[in-house]
Scaffold this motif. Structure first.
Motif, PDB file in Angstrom:
ATOM      1  N   VAL A 455      -7.899  -7.646  -3.565  1.00  0.00           N
ATOM      2  CA  VAL A 455      -7.826  -7.478  -2.105  1.00  0.00           C
ATOM      3  C   VAL A 455      -8.576  -8.621  -1.424  1.00  0.00           C
ATOM      4  N   ILE A 484      -3.912  -2.001  -0.902  1.00  0.00           N
ATOM      5  CA  ILE A 484      -3.070  -3.197  -0.986  1.00  0.00           C
ATOM      6  C   ILE A 484      -1.794  -2.995  -0.171  1.00  0.00           C
ATOM      7  N   PRO A 559       3.514  -6.187  -1.910  1.00  0.00           N
ATOM      8  CA  PRO A 559       2.690  -5.520  -2.924  1.00  0.00           C
ATOM      9  C   PRO A 559       3.585  -5.010  -4.058  1.00  0.00           C
TER      10      PRO A 559
END
Ligand code: ADP
Ligand code: TPW
Length: 589
Positions: A455, A484, A559
């Motif tokens: 992150v 995320i 993601p």
């Protein structure tokens, strides 16, 4: 008279306490003093987890234009702060609630300190009067006392007029000298205190030169150069301190001007590209055993380097001569005698060495560099066959061969790496090309840094992140895939799924119905975890599927979690460090 308290924006039920500030406010409260003190020092991001007494601080920080990245568990917020500190040379900020939130963040603070990463853990705390008399307050704990031995410095601010000093001291302690973790204790009562706005502004400190350069002494530079010049088999060892120092051009010039082979520790990979002709990575055991003069640059002779002793260093052939560049004088001689200590910041030390190295400097002897090159070619050829093989299920090598190619195509991508075998194989297989692109388990070999580091890397750099995760390692921070997804970060997690810790094949030695302690649910689908929050899940049973999923993830920036199915019989106990497991004398009989 107006005040931030009286004249805030209309509050909703959900953020009743958090009112935005008006320009003409005559008083300022503790919340805003903390925010202003951070902003004044160019800190623009907070990693944290809200709750009493810091919820409003997170809201107000966001209202004041700071980036607030909210996590699902404080340890990962703390790890994110630590990684941000390493990447930016600014202390990463982790914000937690009292007692349990503080303790959850503390592991990350201690780990940051161990790794020499600058971070500040700011925790709210309970009423001092009640805590000190142990009268049982909400989340009562003497946090300052607990934090103190686990970090570089710890401070508490009791009065709003001291917030500026508290933040300034925390920043200086985190960044100056050897970087590390700092704890800043902010009791709940502090946030509501008010000061006259002008006096409040004046109480804040913009820290001037928080990490002053430390110029090495000329005689120490001469001593190091004299020793280096005598070397027949010199070696430069680059550690994560060298990566942190951001003296990339100087370090490259030192290697290239002297022609000395170098060995990067894992997080120093990419300071020079791993494909550089002077890289000795593929001849590691050879150079550690054979070198006669070793120059350590931002690397400690700790367990990761066998303490500079023993078989790894071919002690039987006599002691090596060490030159050590470090900002911490007490690091010198901590494991073996250092013939030429060079104390200062790496940029200044390497520049001073370069000033004494001219065109007449004898390049490292050709039989030494030639021997290393030969071993490198041989080892790389051996590795190539394993990377190209297409076993089913995938091996660590065949899967990592795919990632290696992707990183080659996107050298700006940041690699996060944890696990045991997954870590060891990835470190040697995945070449890095740029500085500070590799984040891993560091000095402690700690599991759980994965999603926090990923992150932070995405937030701080905006670059794609590839998190190469053992399935056990991933579990420590797995819930942060929601984080995320929530911030839509360009993170691709690749879970090396071999059904357990190290491997998936252990059996219960007692013969009972429970599986062995190292074994997980077989055939788990980690990809579905990412899908649960709107990210992309990929189930990859072949190298081709892994390749397609990874390329898509990097191209799209979405993601993604790839569940890479690895042979459950592959891997060894604890990976490369299996010998650290204590042997049971009873079992040997
Ligand atoms: P690795 O694990 O990669 O071998 P270590 O964490 O053991 O690296 O060592 C890092 C070293 O770098 C520490 O001893 C630390 O004091 C030192 N260091 C960190 N930043 C600097 C800097 N700017 N200048 C000089 N030394 C530094
Ligand atoms: C905080 C001990 C070291 S490595 C590891 C553990 C639990 C996981 C290895 O399995 P994984 O990797 O991730 O599946 P692989 O590639 O071998 O299959 N708790 C903490 N830190 C550490 N280091 C451990 C436990 C450990």
């Amino acid at each position: 008279m107006s005040s931030v308290i009286e004249k805030g924006l209309p509050a909703t039920a959900a953020n009743a306490g958090a009112k935005a500030r008006t320009e003409d406010a005559a008083v300022i409260d503790g919340f805003h003093l903390v925010i202003d003190a951070l902003k004044l020092n160019d800190i623009d991001t907070i990693f944290g987890l809200p709750g009493i007494p810091i919820t409003d601080l997170t809201r107000m920080a966001q209202a004041e234009g700071m980036r607030v990245i909210s996590f699902r568990h404080e340890q990962h917020a703390g790890n994110a702060a630590a990684a941000a500190g390493f990447l930016t040379q600014k202390p990463g900020i982790c914000l937690t609630v009292s007692a349990p939130g503080f303790l959850n963040g503390l592991t990350a603070l201690a780990n940051a300190t161990t790794n020499c990463f600058p971070m500040i853990l700011i925790s709210g705390s309970s009423e001092r009067e009640i805590v000190d008399l142990q009268q049982g307050d909400y989340e009562e704990m003497d946090q300052l006392a607990i934090a103190k031995p686990l970090c570089k410095a710890a401070y508490r601010v009791l009065h709003a007029e001291d917030i500026g000093v508290g933040v300034a001291r925390a920043i200086r302690a985190a960044l100056s000298g050897r970087p590390g973790g700092v704890y800043l204790d902010l009791p709940a009562k502090l946030f509501a205190q008010t000061l006259d706005a002008a006096a409040g502004r004046q109480s804040l400190i913009k820290v001037v030169d928080p990490a002053p350069r430390q110029i090495p002494a000329p005689d120490a530079v001469k001593r190091a150069l004299d020793l280096l010049k005598t070397a027949k088999r010199p070696l430069i060892l680059l550690g994560k301190g060298a990566a942190y120092a951001q003296a990339d051009a100087e370090i490259r010039a030192l290697v290239e001007k002297t022609g000395i082979p170098y060995l990067p520790m894992s997080m120093a990979k990419g300071l020079l590209p791993d494909t550089h002709e002077l890289s000795a990575s593929a001849a590691r055991s050879h150079v550690l055993a054979e070198a006669d003069v070793v120059m350590l640059v931002g690397a400690r002779l700790n367990w990761l380097l066998s303490h500079g002793k023993g078989k790894t260093w071919a002690a039987e052939k006599g002691p090596k001569q060490f030159i050590q560049i470090d900002i911490a004088p007490t690091e010198i001689d901590s494991n073996v005698a250092i013939a030429a200590p060079l104390i200062g910041d790496i940029g200044s030390c390497v520049s001073a060495l370069l000033a004494g190295i001219d065109a007449s400097w004898p390049k490292a002897p050709a039989d030494w560099t030639g021997g290393i090159a030969e071993r490198r070619t041989k080892n790389q050829a051996k590795m190539a066959a394993n990377l190209a093989a297409r076993p089913s299920p995938m091996s660590f090598q065949s899967a990592l061969g795919v990632i290696r190619e992707q990183v080659k195509a996107r050298p700006d991508a940041i690699v996060v790496n944890e696990g045991a075998n997954t870590l060891d194989f990835a470190r040697s297989i995945v070449d890095m090309y740029e500085p500070r692109k590799r984040l891993d388990v560091g000095t402690w070999g700690i599991m759980g840094i994965g999603m926090g580091f990923a992150v932070a890397a995405a937030v701080v750099t905006g670059k794609p992140v590839i998190a190469i995760e053992g399935d056990s390692a991933f579990g420590f921070s797995g819930m942060e895939v929601e984080t995320i997804c929530r911030y839509n970060l360009p993170v691709c997690v690749v879970v090396f799924n071999n059904n357990g810790v190290y491997r998936g094949t252990d059996v219960n030695m007692g013969g009972g119905a429970d599986v062995a302690p190292t074994v997980f649910v077989k055939g788990a689908r980690y990809d579905k975890l990412m899908e649960a929050f709107g990210g992309v899940g990929v189930h990859a049973t072949t190298a081709d599927e892994l390749q397609a999923g990874l390329a898509q993830a990097i191209a799209s920036g979405r993601p993604t979690l790839i569940n890479a199915v690895i042979d459950e019989t592959a891997g060894t106990e604890s990976g490369r460090i299996t010998k650290l497991n204590p042997l049971s004398a009873a079992m040997k009989k």
